[in-house]
Design a protein around this motif. Sequence first.
Motif, PDB file in Angstrom:
ATOM      1  N   SER A 113     -18.459  18.254  19.639  1.00  0.00           N
ATOM      2  CA  SER A 113     -19.391  18.637  18.584  1.00  0.00           C
ATOM      3  C   SER A 113     -20.395  19.692  19.028  1.00  0.00           C
ATOM      4  O   SER A 113     -21.181  20.171  18.216  1.00  0.00           O
ATOM      5  CB  SER A 113     -20.150  17.402  18.093  1.00  0.00           C
ATOM      6  OG  SER A 113     -19.249  16.457  17.555  1.00  0.00           O
ATOM      7  N   LEU A 114     -20.372  20.041  20.292  1.00  0.00           N
ATOM      8  CA  LEU A 114     -21.321  21.013  20.813  1.00  0.00           C
ATOM      9  C   LEU A 114     -20.848  22.441  20.567  1.00  0.00           C
ATOM     10  O   LEU A 114     -19.646  22.720  20.594  1.00  0.00           O
ATOM     11  CB  LEU A 114     -21.512  20.812  22.316  1.00  0.00           C
ATOM     12  CG  LEU A 114     -22.143  19.495  22.758  1.00  0.00           C
ATOM     13  CD1 LEU A 114     -22.134  19.401  24.273  1.00  0.00           C
ATOM     14  CD2 LEU A 114     -23.542  19.350  22.204  1.00  0.00           C
ATOM     15  N   ARG A 119     -21.928  23.323  25.160  1.00  0.00           N
ATOM     16  CA  ARG A 119     -20.854  22.631  25.876  1.00  0.00           C
ATOM     17  C   ARG A 119     -20.821  23.080  27.332  1.00  0.00           C
ATOM     18  O   ARG A 119     -20.652  22.261  28.239  1.00  0.00           O
ATOM     19  CB  ARG A 119     -19.511  22.889  25.202  1.00  0.00           C
ATOM     20  CG  ARG A 119     -18.391  22.002  25.757  1.00  0.00           C
ATOM     21  CD  ARG A 119     -17.056  22.203  25.045  1.00  0.00           C
ATOM     22  NE  ARG A 119     -17.176  22.006  23.616  1.00  0.00           N
ATOM     23  CZ  ARG A 119     -16.957  22.968  22.693  1.00  0.00           C
ATOM     24  NH1 ARG A 119     -16.602  24.180  23.077  1.00  0.00           N
ATOM     25  NH2 ARG A 119     -17.082  22.716  21.415  1.00  0.00           N
ATOM     26  N   ARG A 120     -21.011  24.378  27.565  1.00  0.00           N
ATOM     27  CA  ARG A 120     -21.026  24.884  28.943  1.00  0.00           C
ATOM     28  C   ARG A 120     -22.168  24.267  29.744  1.00  0.00           C
ATOM     29  O   ARG A 120     -22.008  23.895  30.905  1.00  0.00           O
ATOM     30  CB  ARG A 120     -21.125  26.416  28.954  1.00  0.00           C
ATOM     31  CG  ARG A 120     -19.814  27.123  28.685  1.00  0.00           C
ATOM     32  CD  ARG A 120     -19.907  28.616  28.946  1.00  0.00           C
ATOM     33  NE  ARG A 120     -20.820  29.289  28.021  1.00  0.00           N
ATOM     34  CZ  ARG A 120     -20.498  29.707  26.798  1.00  0.00           C
ATOM     35  NH1 ARG A 120     -19.271  29.529  26.348  1.00  0.00           N
ATOM     36  NH2 ARG A 120     -21.378  30.309  26.037  1.00  0.00           N
ATOM     37  N   GLU A 121     -23.341  24.155  29.110  1.00  0.00           N
ATOM     38  CA  GLU A 121     -24.495  23.566  29.803  1.00  0.00           C
ATOM     39  C   GLU A 121     -24.225  22.112  30.201  1.00  0.00           C
ATOM     40  O   GLU A 121     -24.455  21.717  31.347  1.00  0.00           O
ATOM     41  CB  GLU A 121     -25.736  23.620  28.909  1.00  0.00           C
ATOM     42  CG  GLU A 121     -26.940  22.943  29.540  1.00  0.00           C
ATOM     43  CD  GLU A 121     -28.098  22.728  28.585  1.00  0.00           C
ATOM     44  OE1 GLU A 121     -29.033  21.999  28.984  1.00  0.00           O
ATOM     45  OE2 GLU A 121     -28.081  23.251  27.459  1.00  0.00           O
ATOM     46  N   ARG A 126     -22.172  17.727  34.040  1.00  0.00           N
ATOM     47  CA  ARG A 126     -21.109  16.750  34.326  1.00  0.00           C
ATOM     48  C   ARG A 126     -20.379  17.122  35.601  1.00  0.00           C
ATOM     49  O   ARG A 126     -20.030  16.253  36.408  1.00  0.00           O
ATOM     50  CB  ARG A 126     -20.121  16.690  33.156  1.00  0.00           C
ATOM     51  CG  ARG A 126     -20.675  15.979  31.941  1.00  0.00           C
ATOM     52  CD  ARG A 126     -19.724  16.088  30.785  1.00  0.00           C
ATOM     53  NE  ARG A 126     -18.440  15.531  31.118  1.00  0.00           N
ATOM     54  CZ  ARG A 126     -17.819  14.606  30.423  1.00  0.00           C
ATOM     55  NH1 ARG A 126     -18.356  14.126  29.334  1.00  0.00           N
ATOM     56  NH2 ARG A 126     -16.647  14.157  30.790  1.00  0.00           N
ATOM     57  N   ARG A 127     -20.140  18.403  35.792  1.00  0.00           N
ATOM     58  CA  ARG A 127     -19.421  18.854  36.982  1.00  0.00           C
ATOM     59  C   ARG A 127     -20.194  18.502  38.254  1.00  0.00           C
ATOM     60  O   ARG A 127     -19.605  18.092  39.261  1.00  0.00           O
ATOM     61  CB  ARG A 127     -19.155  20.360  36.895  1.00  0.00           C
ATOM     62  CG  ARG A 127     -18.385  20.936  38.073  1.00  0.00           C
ATOM     63  CD  ARG A 127     -16.985  20.352  38.140  1.00  0.00           C
ATOM     64  NE  ARG A 127     -16.321  20.685  39.364  1.00  0.00           N
ATOM     65  CZ  ARG A 127     -15.144  21.261  39.437  1.00  0.00           C
ATOM     66  NH1 ARG A 127     -14.484  21.566  38.345  1.00  0.00           N
ATOM     67  NH2 ARG A 127     -14.595  21.515  40.593  1.00  0.00           N
ATOM     68  N   ARG A 128     -21.511  18.612  38.206  1.00  0.00           N
ATOM     69  CA  ARG A 128     -22.324  18.243  39.371  1.00  0.00           C
ATOM     70  C   ARG A 128     -22.144  16.762  39.700  1.00  0.00           C
ATOM     71  O   ARG A 128     -22.058  16.382  40.878  1.00  0.00           O
ATOM     72  CB  ARG A 128     -23.798  18.556  39.121  1.00  0.00           C
ATOM     73  CG  ARG A 128     -24.126  20.038  39.213  1.00  0.00           C
ATOM     74  CD  ARG A 128     -25.586  20.338  38.892  1.00  0.00           C
ATOM     75  NE  ARG A 128     -26.515  19.474  39.588  1.00  0.00           N
ATOM     76  CZ  ARG A 128     -27.759  19.222  39.162  1.00  0.00           C
ATOM     77  NH1 ARG A 128     -28.210  19.776  38.051  1.00  0.00           N
ATOM     78  NH2 ARG A 128     -28.551  18.429  39.850  1.00  0.00           N
TER      79      ARG A 128
END
Length: 194
Positions: A113-114, A119-121, A126-128
Motif C-alpha cells: 500500500s506504500l 516503500r524504499r524507505e 527492514r534490510r538493516r
Amino acid sequence: MARTQGSKAEITGPLIRDSARSLFARHGYAAVSMRQIAAEVGVQAGALYAYTPDKQALLVDLLRGHMERLLAEWRDDASRPALERLDAFLRFHIQTSLDSSEAVFLSYMELRSLSPENRREIAALRRRYEDALEAILAAGEAEGVMRIPDRRLTTMALIAMLTGVTNWYREDGRLDQERVVAVYRDLVRGAVGA
C-alpha cells in the motif's frame, strides 16, 4: 482545524496511531477511511489532519516506528558465539512480534500500500534488521557451526518462520512463550545445520 473540545495533543496523537494500527490490521489499509479512524478516536475527521497530512503518511509513520523500534531495541554482541547470538535473535524476534502483533502484521501485509518512495524507505529499514540476522549466520559459517546453502534465502526464511508465530500463538493456548521459544530454537538450529 481545531481539536475537539477537551482533546489533548499528547493523548490524541497516540490514540490516532493506535486506532489506525488496529483498524488497518483488522480491515486492511485500503478499506479504512480517515473518517473511521476519527470515529474510533472520538474526534472529527478534520481533526486528524492536525496530526498527519494524510492516510499514507499515517501508514508510513506506523511502519517506520515499528522498524525503528526493532532496530533500537535489538542488541547483538559480536564477541559471543554465533549460536548464542542466533538464540538471542530468535528470542527477541518472537517476543517483540508477540508484543506488537498488529504492527508486525502491517509491516508484512501493507508494504503493497506504500508509494514507491515510502516503500524504499521502509524496505531500507527492514534490510538493516535482516542484515543483523544475516551477520549472525555469516559468523556461524565462519565458526564452522552452521552449514547454510544460501545465506540470504536462509535469513528471509528464518524471519518468515519466526514472524509466523503471530498467526497462531495464543496466550491461553497449550504452549507458553518459553516453550515456543525452545521449540523454535531447535527448528532454527536445524535449519542452519547446527
